[in-house]
Design a protein around this motif. Structure first.
Motif, PDB file in Angstrom:
ATOM      1  N   ASP A 189      14.945 -34.625   7.541  1.00 20.32           N
ATOM      2  CA  ASP A 189      13.715 -35.400   7.385  1.00 20.32           C
ATOM      3  C   ASP A 189      13.198 -35.784   8.767  1.00 20.32           C
ATOM      4  O   ASP A 189      13.902 -35.666   9.770  1.00 20.32           O
ATOM      5  N   VAL A 190      11.983 -36.293   8.816  1.00 17.96           N
ATOM      6  CA  VAL A 190      11.403 -36.700  10.088  1.00 17.96           C
ATOM      7  C   VAL A 190      11.981 -38.058  10.479  1.00 17.96           C
ATOM      8  O   VAL A 190      11.978 -39.000   9.696  1.00 17.96           O
ATOM      9  N   CYS A 191      12.507 -38.131  11.682  1.00 19.71           N
ATOM     10  CA  CYS A 191      13.089 -39.370  12.188  1.00 19.71           C
ATOM     11  C   CYS A 191      11.974 -40.394  12.403  1.00 19.71           C
ATOM     12  O   CYS A 191      10.975 -40.105  13.066  1.00 19.71           O
ATOM     13  N   PRO A 192      12.134 -41.613  11.855  1.00 25.77           N
ATOM     14  CA  PRO A 192      11.091 -42.629  12.043  1.00 25.77           C
ATOM     15  C   PRO A 192      11.048 -43.174  13.468  1.00 25.77           C
ATOM     16  O   PRO A 192      10.096 -43.860  13.841  1.00 25.77           O
ATOM     17  N   CYS A 207      11.935 -41.150  16.582  1.00 27.26           N
ATOM     18  CA  CYS A 207      11.494 -40.195  17.603  1.00 27.26           C
ATOM     19  C   CYS A 207      10.559 -39.109  17.060  1.00 27.26           C
ATOM     20  O   CYS A 207       9.945 -38.394  17.827  1.00 27.26           O
ATOM     21  N   GLY A 208      10.486 -38.964  15.744  1.00 22.20           N
ATOM     22  CA  GLY A 208       9.587 -37.983  15.147  1.00 22.20           C
ATOM     23  C   GLY A 208      10.171 -36.584  15.007  1.00 22.20           C
ATOM     24  O   GLY A 208       9.527 -35.700  14.465  1.00 22.20           O
ATOM     25  N   ALA A 209      11.403 -36.381  15.485  1.00 19.55           N
ATOM     26  CA  ALA A 209      12.041 -35.064  15.355  1.00 19.55           C
ATOM     27  C   ALA A 209      12.439 -34.838  13.896  1.00 19.55           C
ATOM     28  O   ALA A 209      12.736 -35.781  13.172  1.00 19.55           O
ATOM     29  N   GLN A 210      12.447 -33.615  13.488  1.00 23.44           N
ATOM     30  CA  GLN A 210      12.819 -33.286  12.111  1.00 23.44           C
ATOM     31  C   GLN A 210      14.342 -33.104  12.055  1.00 23.44           C
ATOM     32  O   GLN A 210      14.862 -32.041  11.792  1.00 23.44           O
ATOM     33  N   SER A 211      15.048 -34.224  12.316  1.00 22.37           N
ATOM     34  CA  SER A 211      16.508 -34.171  12.401  1.00 22.37           C
ATOM     35  C   SER A 211      17.166 -35.423  11.827  1.00 22.37           C
ATOM     36  O   SER A 211      18.269 -35.775  12.207  1.00 22.37           O
ATOM     37  N   CYS A 250      19.749 -39.872  13.082  1.00 21.95           N
ATOM     38  CA  CYS A 250      19.011 -38.807  13.756  1.00 21.95           C
ATOM     39  C   CYS A 250      20.015 -37.966  14.538  1.00 21.95           C
ATOM     40  O   CYS A 250      20.775 -38.488  15.351  1.00 21.95           O
ATOM     41  N   ASP A 272      19.204 -35.645  16.629  1.00 22.59           N
ATOM     42  CA  ASP A 272      18.633 -35.250  17.915  1.00 22.59           C
ATOM     43  C   ASP A 272      19.404 -35.983  19.009  1.00 22.59           C
ATOM     44  O   ASP A 272      19.552 -37.204  18.970  1.00 22.59           O
ATOM     45  N   CYS A 290      17.816 -39.001  20.754  1.00 22.54           N
ATOM     46  CA  CYS A 290      17.550 -40.200  19.961  1.00 22.54           C
ATOM     47  C   CYS A 290      18.857 -40.796  19.437  1.00 22.54           C
ATOM     48  O   CYS A 290      19.315 -41.822  19.922  1.00 22.54           O
TER      49      CYS A 290
END
Length: 108
Positions: A50-53, A55-59, A76, A78, A81
């Motif tokens: 899912d999108v990390c709230p 950093c925005g990465a899809q991880s 996350c 990533d 993050c």
């Protein structure tokens, strides 16, 4: 005489907008086939998170579940993050026995 008629038909068809668009269909179809193949390849492997709230990465992935499924910890993956978030399903939920809302504490 025949060539003149065929040339006239070709010229007329080139002036029709739909005819020009029909000529682009093979290229567009090939591009769509490539996109679908790429998406299918992603689904056959490990699915993206899912999108990390933060950093925005899809991880953003589910890390663990505690308390009989009432507490989830999402993290996350990533490396830049690495933040996590706890989600509590037991707070402000309906008590299964009495039907009253709980603001925390023990459920049983």
């Amino acid at each position: 005489m025949r060539m003149g008629v065929l040339d006239d038909v070709r010229k007329w068809l080139n002036d029709v907008p739909l005819w020009k668009e029909l000529g682009t269909i093979p290229d567009r179809t090939k591009a769509l086939e490539e996109k679908v193949a790429a998406l299918e390849a992603m689904l056959n492997g490990k699915r993206p998170g899912d999108v990390c709230p933060f950093c925005g990465a899809q991880s953003f992935r589910l890390d663990r579940v505690d308390m009989h499924g009432d507490r989830e910890v999402w993290k996350c993956t990533d490396t830049a993050c690495g933040k996590s978030r706890e989600i509590r399903h037991d707070l402000n939920a309906k008590n299964r026995r009495s039907g009253t809302a709980l603001l925390g504490g023990n459920r049983r």
